[in-house]
Write a protein that holds these residues in place. Sequence first.
Motif: not given
Length: 334
Positions: A73-82, A85-87, A96-104, A128-131
């Motif tokens: 989850s921490s890694i996914c939050l460091l991804l930029d928006l594009q 989406l690609n992941f 499913e991984t992305i969809g289960s992260i509360p921030q997303y 970035r998703i985290s920003d």
Amino acid sequence: MLPHELDQKSCERLESEAILRITSYHRRDFDAKVVTAKPGQHDHARSSLFKSFDESASSGLGRLQRLPFELLSSICLLLDLQSALNFSQASRSARETIGSIPQYHRLREHSLECIWALFRTGLSHHARISDLHAAFLTELCVICGSFGGFLFLPSATRCCFACIESAPDFRIISFHSLQKESRRLATWLKRSHLVIHSIPGSYSSNEKEYTSRRKLVSGHHALQFPRADHDEDPRAILGKLPDSPVLRCMAACRLPYFNLATGDLQLGISCKGCQIAMEANFSDANFSRRERLYSRDGFMRHFWDCVEAKELWASSEGGMVAVTEPEWTRRGGL
């Protein structure tokens, strides 16, 4: 529960709600001054973006499957928006991984217009998703500390409308104008994918409709130029170019504030009393008062210092009598 059985906190809450109803209003005109989408334009994306499928995935994530979910989850939050989406489109398990992260989930439900704006302006590779989520949870403008109901897209930071129009950090300039002054700087921005593509619409206080897309750049990005010794200072280059509130608004959009502790979502409210004061005595100070947004708690603190708002409240006899308010506030600034 009977009125006399209400405790003091309940009474105070009911009084606050009545004060807000009588003396505050939503500035609808702000929605039309920055990047905005047509109503219902995101309905399809809201039901699918960063959301798991109903059926469970049959395959895993390969080597990523070995990671603890918290680390993944921490890694996914460091991804930029594009990249996010690609992941999410790589496989059912990734989605499913992305969809289960509360921030997303929160961003999809409440900040879809900002996500859309970042994609349309070409800035999705840099946000970035985290920003973006951090800005979503931030109440105050990063420049002046007042309530910020907006997002400055190039840096994904929370801001207020006054700072969008005037703060040096939020300056936006024409790419073609910059190109005439410094081809090297313009080329570097283009190769770094830092050129902003405006979205057709009307912006700032200018009612003109801009139908064609423009190439823009952020002064914030231009100052990051790794210049050689013979290159002119980017600050000097920017100083030669005009500053336009319209271009600034082409790089901003509305962003609600989310209080993680209470689950409260707020776009910001304005004071009817401050509008009354401005109509009685137009001045720069009263205009600035009128333009401010507040959170609900912030407005209640402001209310006790605003003579005109207290007078409006008094005329309502505790919220029981209809009051006469300015046409401006009745129409939400439109």
